[in-house]
Scaffold this active site. Structure first.
Site, mmCIF file in Angstrom:
data_model
loop_
_atom_site.group_PDB
_atom_site.id
_atom_site.type_symbol
_atom_site.label_atom_id
_atom_site.label_comp_id
_atom_site.label_asym_id
_atom_site.label_seq_id
_atom_site.Cartn_x
_atom_site.Cartn_y
_atom_site.Cartn_z
ATOM 1 C CG ASN A 210 -0.168 -0.121 2.497
ATOM 2 O OD1 ASN A 210 0.580 0.784 2.841
ATOM 3 N ND2 ASN A 210 -0.317 -1.247 3.204
ATOM 4 C CG ASP A 279 -6.679 -5.348 6.296
ATOM 5 O OD1 ASP A 279 -6.338 -5.577 7.471
ATOM 6 O OD2 ASP A 279 -7.054 -4.224 5.880
ATOM 7 C CE LYS A 289 8.047 -11.474 -14.671
ATOM 8 N NZ LYS A 289 8.703 -10.943 -15.848
HETATM 9 O O1 PMT Z 1 3.015 5.894 6.544
HETATM 10 P P1 PMT Z 1 2.420 7.215 6.119
HETATM 11 O O2 PMT Z 1 2.635 7.473 4.633
HETATM 12 O O3 PMT Z 1 2.904 8.361 6.975
HETATM 13 O O4 PMT Z 1 0.840 7.113 6.284
HETATM 14 C C1 PMT Z 1 0.269 7.067 7.554
HETATM 15 C C2 PMT Z 1 -0.918 6.100 7.602
HETATM 16 C C3 PMT Z 1 -2.023 6.602 6.713
HETATM 17 C C4 PMT Z 1 -0.479 4.696 7.171
HETATM 18 C C5 PMT Z 1 -1.359 6.058 9.115
HETATM 19 O O5 PMT Z 1 -1.786 7.317 9.503
HETATM 20 C C6 PMT Z 1 -2.494 5.055 9.321
HETATM 21 O O6 PMT Z 1 -3.661 5.338 9.133
HETATM 22 N N1 PMT Z 1 -2.142 3.808 9.763
HETATM 23 C C7 PMT Z 1 -3.088 2.682 9.894
HETATM 24 C C8 PMT Z 1 -3.339 2.034 8.553
HETATM 25 C C9 PMT Z 1 -4.248 0.841 8.662
HETATM 26 O O7 PMT Z 1 -3.809 -0.237 8.361
HETATM 27 O O8 PMT Z 1 -5.460 1.066 9.142
HETATM 28 P P2 PMT Z 1 -6.585 -0.076 9.314
HETATM 29 O O9 PMT Z 1 -7.798 0.701 9.617
HETATM 30 O O10 PMT Z 1 -6.585 -0.969 8.123
HETATM 31 O O11 PMT Z 1 -6.078 -0.915 10.548
HETATM 32 C C10 PMT Z 1 -6.470 -0.620 11.885
HETATM 33 C C11 PMT Z 1 -5.357 -0.955 12.840
HETATM 34 O O12 PMT Z 1 -5.133 -2.377 12.825
HETATM 35 C C12 PMT Z 1 -4.035 -0.305 12.548
HETATM 36 O O13 PMT Z 1 -3.464 0.111 13.766
HETATM 37 C C13 PMT Z 1 -3.205 -1.419 11.927
HETATM 38 O O14 PMT Z 1 -1.820 -1.271 12.214
HETATM 39 C C14 PMT Z 1 -3.777 -2.653 12.606
HETATM 40 N N2 PMT Z 1 -3.710 -3.895 11.797
HETATM 41 C C15 PMT Z 1 -4.301 -3.972 10.587
HETATM 42 C C16 PMT Z 1 -4.259 -5.151 9.870
HETATM 43 C C17 PMT Z 1 -3.595 -6.265 10.430
HETATM 44 N N3 PMT Z 1 -3.497 -7.390 9.774
HETATM 45 N N4 PMT Z 1 -3.016 -6.160 11.650
HETATM 46 C C18 PMT Z 1 -3.067 -5.003 12.347
HETATM 47 O O15 PMT Z 1 -2.527 -4.910 13.461
#
Ligand code: PMT
Length: 402
Positions: A210, A279, A289
């Protein structure tokens, strides 16, 4: 530690030379910034020789167009690099500009751009000090948290007697040391920060990822270090360099991130999950490949939810998640806060231009069960500070309860 010492134009400007030495004796690096008036009293060379650093004498220091640009943005870099801003002597003019947010030179711009603690040691004529305008400016600054080192009384260079003489250098340095220690509100904490994207392999040359650059997570890591924490940074492939003092574990996949985070969790008192973890990942990784041939379907499976695993194993740690949302932003974030049993969640609307992924700015809402803090669009550094303010409050609550 590094502080910026602003020297403004007064007869006491020469005394700032000894302040440089006193700060250096305490192991502090000093970046001197002189106003134009200060340079009428003392030559920049004096401070350059003492501090061993180039003295900043103005906003636009060179005729070279490139240097101009660098000089114009230098105040932002310095604002973020310093642990405190001291102005000694501070004239009535500097106090007025600080109080009213007038960024007309490098020093006053630095004051607006920094989030570090600010200490001012005024020195001026007794009538200027007593004037209602000066006193009201001092009141504004005091209310804003600026530390004022009151001037001493005595015979002044202007021939008058009364308050206005620059405080003793030792008193000024003591105020700086106090400001620095007050800002060390994460001393004793070990903050585990995850940052950047993950990469999930499709075949030996392709992967799913991403747009995360790591900027948000690295800003939190840097700010936590500045506030006295030990920082364990678990980082996916980021676009920028990690803070020097952070203990960095590099990972690529969600699975590697999980392993690193769980290994470091027992040492941590705070976990901040800024990483944009994939995710989903391909169900199988092709050994060779994948050849181009018409349509292709990629079968995906969910990755492990690292945050959920952290919460399951946590004992006393404060756990803060991030949420990247594009619709029903607050509603979705509240759901994540509850379903993941987090202490707080920082939500950003990543569909907005200029904030979120791969930008120097962000706009977030920090939601905890007891508080909602809006942080309108600002630098990621500033956002990091507000997130850590919340962490400090949450840690205090946890410490009281345990
Ligand atoms: O890195 P930058 O370019 O500065 O951008 C910052 C950002 C946009 C990445 C940051 O501000 C941000 O929003 N980070 C969270 C991104 C995310 O994955 O959000 P989510 O809503 O999909 O996940 C929710 C939470 O679960 C997050 O804390 C994530 O780290 C966590 N997660 C998600 C998926 C997974 N498999 N395991 C997790 O622990």
């Amino acid at each position: 530690m590094k502080i910026a010492l602003g020297v403004s134009g007064g007869i006491a400007a020469y005394k700032a030379a000894e302040i440089v030495r006193l700060l250096q004796d305490r192991g502090i690096r000093v970046q001197v910034v002189m106003t134009a008036a200060a340079q009428e009293f003392v030559r920049p060379l004096t401070f350059a020789a003492l501090s061993g650093e180039k003295v900043i004498t103005g906003m636009f220091e060179s005729d070279e167009s490139q240097a101009n640009v660098e000089s114009a943005i230098e105040h932002i870099a310095i604002a973020q690099a310093i642990d405190a801003l001291l102005v000694a002597p501070a004239t009535a003019d500097v106090l007025a500009r600080f109080a009213h947010g007038i960024a007309s030179d490098f020093l006053s711009t630095l004051y607006l751009a920094t989030t570090a603690p600010v200490v001012v040691a005024p020195a001026m004529n007794v009538n200027m000090w007593n004037h209602a305008a000066t006193q009201s400016n001092l009141e504004i600054l005091r209310k804003r948290g600026v530390r004022i080192v009151d001037p001493g009384k005595g015979y002044l260079a202007c021939g008058m007697t009364g308050p206005g003489r620059l405080a003793e250098n030792e008193t000024i340095v003591a105020a700086v040391m106090e400001a620095l220690s007050a800002w060390q509100d994460l001393a004793g904490e070990t903050v585990l920060v995850t940052a950047g994207p993950t990469r999930e392999k499709i075949d030996p040359v392709r992967y799913l990822t991403n747009r995360s650059s790591g900027r948000m997570g690295y800003a939190i890591a840097e700010a936590a270090l500045r506030r006295g924490a030990r920082v364990l940074l678990v980082s996916g492939p980021a676009a920028i360099a990690a803070p020097d003092a952070a203990e960095v574990t590099r990972v690529e996949t969600a699975e590697e991130m999980l392993a690193a985070v769980l290994k470091l969790l027992p040492q941590s008192t705070v976990v901040i999950k800024t990483a944009a973890v994939a995710d989903f990942r391909p169900k199988t990784v092709a050994a060779q490949k994948i050849k181009r041939k018409g349509e292709m379907t990629l079968e995906l499976e969910p990755t492990v939810d690292i945050l959920a695993e952290v919460v399951r194993r946590k004992t006393f740690q404060v756990v803060v998640g991030f949420a990247a949302e594009t619709e029903n932003v607050l509603e979705n974030a509240r759901k994540k806060l509850a379903s993941k049993s987090l202490d707080a969640i920082v939500v950003n609307d990543v569909s907005r231009d200029g904030v979120g992924f791969n930008s120097d700015h962000n706009a977030v809402t920090i939601i905890s069960p007891s508080e909602v803090v809006e942080v309108p669009e600002t630098s990621k550094w500033e956002v990091a500070q507000r997130v850590l303010d919340q962490v400090v409050r949450l840690r205090k609550r946890t410490t009281i309860l345990t």
